[in-house]
Design a protein around this motif. Structure first.
Motif, mmCIF file in Angstrom:
data_model
loop_
_atom_site.group_PDB
_atom_site.id
_atom_site.type_symbol
_atom_site.label_atom_id
_atom_site.label_comp_id
_atom_site.label_asym_id
_atom_site.label_seq_id
_atom_site.Cartn_x
_atom_site.Cartn_y
_atom_site.Cartn_z
ATOM 1 N N LEU A 79 51.413 49.772 40.990
ATOM 2 C CA LEU A 79 51.304 49.327 42.380
ATOM 3 C C LEU A 79 49.845 49.270 42.826
ATOM 4 O O LEU A 79 49.445 48.332 43.516
ATOM 5 N N ASP A 80 49.061 50.269 42.431
ATOM 6 C CA ASP A 80 47.635 50.265 42.775
ATOM 7 C C ASP A 80 46.933 49.064 42.162
ATOM 8 O O ASP A 80 46.113 48.411 42.818
ATOM 9 N N GLU A 81 47.243 48.771 40.898
ATOM 10 C CA GLU A 81 46.630 47.615 40.229
ATOM 11 C C GLU A 81 47.048 46.312 40.910
ATOM 12 O O GLU A 81 46.220 45.425 41.117
ATOM 13 N N ALA A 82 48.320 46.209 41.272
ATOM 14 C CA ALA A 82 48.799 45.000 41.953
ATOM 15 C C ALA A 82 48.124 44.851 43.309
ATOM 16 O O ALA A 82 47.732 43.746 43.693
ATOM 17 N N ALA A 83 47.971 45.966 44.023
ATOM 18 C CA ALA A 83 47.318 45.921 45.332
ATOM 19 C C ALA A 83 45.858 45.482 45.192
ATOM 20 O O ALA A 83 45.371 44.670 45.983
ATOM 21 N N GLU A 84 45.176 45.985 44.182
ATOM 22 C CA GLU A 84 43.781 45.589 43.956
ATOM 23 C C GLU A 84 43.697 44.109 43.607
ATOM 24 O O GLU A 84 42.824 43.389 44.107
ATOM 25 N N THR A 85 44.609 43.632 42.768
ATOM 26 C CA THR A 85 44.644 42.207 42.424
ATOM 27 C C THR A 85 44.851 41.366 43.681
ATOM 28 O O THR A 85 44.169 40.351 43.880
ATOM 29 N N LEU A 86 45.770 41.795 44.545
ATOM 30 C CA LEU A 86 46.015 41.053 45.785
ATOM 31 C C LEU A 86 44.798 41.079 46.703
ATOM 32 O O LEU A 86 44.479 40.070 47.343
ATOM 33 N N ARG A 87 44.095 42.221 46.761
ATOM 34 C CA ARG A 87 42.874 42.292 47.583
ATOM 35 C C ARG A 87 41.825 41.315 47.080
ATOM 36 O O ARG A 87 41.193 40.602 47.869
ATOM 37 N N VAL A 88 41.646 41.252 45.756
ATOM 38 C CA VAL A 88 40.669 40.332 45.167
ATOM 39 C C VAL A 88 41.064 38.886 45.450
ATOM 40 O O VAL A 88 40.234 38.059 45.851
ATOM 41 N N GLU A 89 42.344 38.571 45.244
ATOM 42 C CA GLU A 89 42.817 37.208 45.500
ATOM 43 C C GLU A 89 42.675 36.845 46.979
ATOM 44 O O GLU A 89 42.281 35.722 47.317
ATOM 45 N N ALA A 90 42.986 37.785 47.860
ATOM 46 C CA ALA A 90 42.868 37.521 49.298
ATOM 47 C C ALA A 90 41.409 37.295 49.676
ATOM 48 O O ALA A 90 41.097 36.410 50.481
ATOM 49 N N SER A 91 40.523 38.077 49.088
ATOM 50 C CA SER A 91 39.093 37.904 49.367
ATOM 51 C C SER A 91 38.621 36.531 48.913
ATOM 52 O O SER A 91 37.883 35.836 49.627
ATOM 53 N N GLY A 92 39.048 36.116 47.719
ATOM 54 C CA GLY A 92 38.687 34.793 47.208
ATOM 55 C C GLY A 92 39.245 33.685 48.082
ATOM 56 O O GLY A 92 38.564 32.697 48.380
ATOM 57 N N LEU A 93 40.483 33.856 48.525
ATOM 58 C CA LEU A 93 41.114 32.863 49.386
ATOM 59 C C LEU A 93 40.386 32.788 50.730
ATOM 60 O O LEU A 93 40.130 31.699 51.249
ATOM 61 N N GLU A 94 40.036 33.930 51.260
ATOM 62 C CA GLU A 94 39.301 33.967 52.532
ATOM 63 C C GLU A 94 37.961 33.228 52.395
ATOM 64 O O GLU A 94 37.578 32.443 53.262
ATOM 65 N N ARG A 95 37.268 33.454 51.288
ATOM 66 C CA ARG A 95 35.991 32.787 51.037
ATOM 67 C C ARG A 95 36.181 31.272 50.950
ATOM 68 O O ARG A 95 35.438 30.505 51.566
ATOM 69 N N ARG A 96 37.212 30.826 50.221
ATOM 70 C CA ARG A 96 37.462 29.384 50.083
ATOM 71 C C ARG A 96 37.832 28.752 51.426
ATOM 72 O O ARG A 96 37.396 27.647 51.751
ATOM 73 N N VAL A 97 38.627 29.451 52.228
ATOM 74 C CA VAL A 97 38.999 28.931 53.551
ATOM 75 C C VAL A 97 37.765 28.825 54.437
ATOM 76 O O VAL A 97 37.566 27.824 55.132
#
Length: 103
Positions: A55-73
């Motif tokens: 769960l911690d690894e999945a949460a970190e992956t989601l944080r990274v993906e969300a950060s990347g998505l935020e940057r692209r937006v």
């Protein structure tokens, strides 16, 4: 009467032997239950630990993906805004040119 007393004593001895075997079996079951709980308790704890780690690894992956998505937006919004500003500037320049031609 002696036969009756002898038979009664024999039955009592057999009954006591059956009670002893039952109690011994009960203790063996209790010990087995404790052993199983100990064994599987460790496996359950290990599985829970793996689950939390996953769960911690999945949460970190989601944080990274969300950060990347935020940057692209943000980049897309900035690009769109720059294009809109350029379009407005071009429109204003064209309007000024037409007004100048009318004068």
């Amino acid at each position: 009467r002696r036969q009756f007393e002898a038979a009664q004593q024999q039955l009592q001895a057999q009954l006591q032997e059956a009670r002893d075997r039952f109690e011994s079996g009960l203790r063996a079951c209790e010990n087995g239950t404790e052993a199983l709980a100990s064994r599987f308790g460790g496996e359950i704890a290990a599985a829970a630990s793996r689950g939390w780690r996953d769960l911690d690894e999945a949460a970190e992956t989601l944080r990274v993906e969300a950060s990347g998505l935020e940057r692209r937006v943000r980049e897309a919004a900035e690009t769109h805004l720059a294009r809109a500003e350029a379009s407005i500037s071009d429109r204003d320049a064209l309007r000024a040119k037409h007004l100048q031609q009318l004068d």
